[in-house]
Motif scaffolding. Structure first.
Motif, short mmCIF file in Angstrom:
data_model
loop_
_atom_site.label_atom_id
_atom_site.label_comp_id
_atom_site.label_asym_id
_atom_site.label_seq_id
_atom_site.Cartn_x
_atom_site.Cartn_y
_atom_site.Cartn_z
N GLU A 98 1.15 -1.23 -0.08
CA GLU A 98 0.27 -0.14 -0.19
C GLU A 98 1.01 1.74 0.21
OE1 GLU A 98 -3.08 0.02 3.03
OE2 GLU A 98 -4.32 1.44 2.61
N TYR B 181 -4.29 2.89 -3.14
CA TYR B 181 -4.23 1.45 -3.44
C TYR B 181 -5.19 0.96 -2.88
CZ TYR B 181 -1.99 -3.08 -1.82
OH TYR B 181 -1.75 -4.51 -1.03
N ARG B 182 -6.34 1.02 -2.37
CA ARG B 182 -7.08 0.58 -1.69
C ARG B 182 -8.66 0.94 -2.85
NH1 ARG B 182 -7.90 0.38 5.18
NH2 ARG B 182 -5.87 -0.42 5.42
N LEU C 295 -8.24 -2.17 -4.72
CA LEU C 295 -8.65 -2.97 -4.52
C LEU C 295 -9.41 -3.65 -3.99
CD1 LEU C 295 -4.80 -3.88 -4.30
CD2 LEU C 295 -5.20 -4.75 -2.05
N ARG C 296 -10.71 -2.14 -3.65
CA ARG C 296 -12.13 -2.43 -3.58
C ARG C 296 -12.21 -2.53 -5.10
NH1 ARG C 296 -12.49 2.21 -1.28
NH2 ARG C 296 -12.93 1.72 0.86
#
Lengths: 92, 336
Positions: B112, B124-125, B128-129
């Motif tokens: 991340e 980053y999230r 991935l989401r």
């Protein structure tokens, strides 16, 4: 044994996405485990995100769905127990 | 059949450290008029797939309508994205899954902190989401990582991450050189490029997901595989220019025009594609001459670096000219 007066918190390494059709997608960034929650599960998750106790979440389900208290309680406990085992949520 | 890479917009909703400043100030979107021409003429010209890029293609103000029109006309489509808008647009993708061949998410670090240092906090999230939405909705996706000095040590982690996320594969690509990027210390030297390529080729042998490298890696042969040069892929920028290569699109405001073959506002797609084919012929002939004259340097074995020079896409003050491993070869590139 999980009881309804417990508060649990969402693991900081979990991302959740409401999919707009009642479904919610979860991903644990460390374990890379995905979960998909249906409408009821998504509503329980909504309560967890807001810091409600499991009892409060059960009452929320009873107010929104045609479900008796025993079944609502069981739905909450079973899902949260599963989420605890998968480290999606953690005991506070 | 061939595919057309379409830059739907040169705007982006992120400000990545390895992108160039003009992109961050960009304002242009592909017009409806150009899309009409593509859809009307593409299939006759042997094009059956549109690959949307940008900028961030999903922020085109008419993205929803574009997807509907593309699918309605019988084309398949895919797109490259930072993933930010996928939670919003996934119903559109589900509705058109028959034509949707997948998203490629840009993930520039297995960790991340690495990715966010390049692409901004929280990004980053977001990726991935987006991946989680695709998995839950059974939509195909792959990952793409631009190799930089910051993430070069995370290649094997990236392959493992792709596998664990359920990605259809992972592709690595070298950073395109520009003076902006050189000042940020992100470029790999030629030796470092070859070293990381060797690691990727090794990983490819044992990985549980497909591992690939985008064209631009070291090639012994001067005549490396590259989809546009194989006439398998054509590139259209947001202004309607058919170009030989999509890299550094709009950089220096497209000042050189060396790889611009025609604009679809002023000519048919068939005419522009004919110019494309002729240009590829000239390109290959120029390269054969260069090789015959013994002027093919180590740097030139990295195909994108050769083309950046050949197309004069970066200025003479390019960091390539002062790069410790390329100082002898990068200053005398042919002009077009």
């Amino acid at each position: 044994m999980l009881t309804l007066d417990r508060h649990v918190g969402i693991h900081p390494e979990v991302v959740s996405t409401e999919l707009g059709d009642g479904e919610t997608a979860l991903l644990h960034l460390k374990t890379k485990t995905y979960f998909s929650l249906n409408g009821t599960g998504a509503r329980i998750w909504w309560g967890l995100q807001r810091g409600l106790s499991l009892k409060e979440i059960s009452q929320l389900l009873q107010s929104e769905f045609v479900v008796d208290s025993e079944r609502a309680d069981r739905s909450v406990v079973e899902l949260v127990d599963d989420l605890l085992r998968q480290q999606i949520v953690q005991a506070l | 059949m061939s595919r057309l890479v379409v830059e739907l917009t040169n705007r982006c909703n992120l400000r990545c450290g390895h992108c160039y400043d003009e992109r961050h100030a960009a304002t242009g979107d592909l017009s409806s008029e150009i899309l009409d021409r593509i859809l009307a003429e593409g299939q006759v010209c042997g094009i059956d797939h549109l690959s949307f890029t940008g900028g961030e293609p999903t922020i085109h103000p008419e993205f929803d309508g574009i997807v509907r029109r593309v699918c309605g006309a019988g084309y398949t489509f895919s797109f490259v994205s930072n993933g930010v808008r996928v939670p919003k647009i996934h119903p559109l993708l589900v509705e058109h899954r028959r034509w949707f061949q997948g998203a490629t998410f840009s993930l520039d670090g297995a960790r991340e902190a690495t990715h966010d240092a390049l692409r901004g906090p929280g990004s980053y999230r977001q990726v991935l989401r987006a991946a989680s939405v695709c998995v839950v909705k059974n939509l195909s996706f792959t990952l793409n990582m631009v190799l930089t000095a910051r993430n070069r040590g995370e290649v094997s982690e990236m392959v493992e991450l792709a596998a664990r996320l359920g990605s259809g594969g992972v592709r690595f690509g070298h950073l395109m050189p520009s003076p902006d990027i050189a000042s940020r210390g992100l470029e790999l030297s030629l030796d470092e490029r070859r070293s990381v390529e060797a690691e990727i080729w090794r990983l490819r042998e044992s990985a549980s997901v497909p591992v690939a490298m985008a064209p631009g890696y070291f090639s012994e042969s001067p005549f490396f595989p590259c989809a546009p040069l194989e006439l398998e892929e054509f590139n259209l920028d947001y202004r309607g220019n058919l170009t030989l290569c999509c890299h550094l699109s709009g950089y220096r405001r497209g000042a050189t025009g060396a790889d611009v073959l025609g604009n679809l506002r002023r000519m048919s797609l068939a005419q522009a594609l004919e110019r494309f084919r002729q240009r590829v012929g000239v390109y290959l002939a120029d390269k054969r001459d260069r090789v015959a004259r013994g002027e093919f340097s180590e740097l030139d074995h990295f195909p994108c670096l050769y083309c950046v020079k050949y197309m004069d896409k970066v200025s003479r003050l390019s960091p390539l000219a002062s790069h410790p491993r390329s100082s002898a070869t990068a200053t005398g590139g042919p002009s077009c």
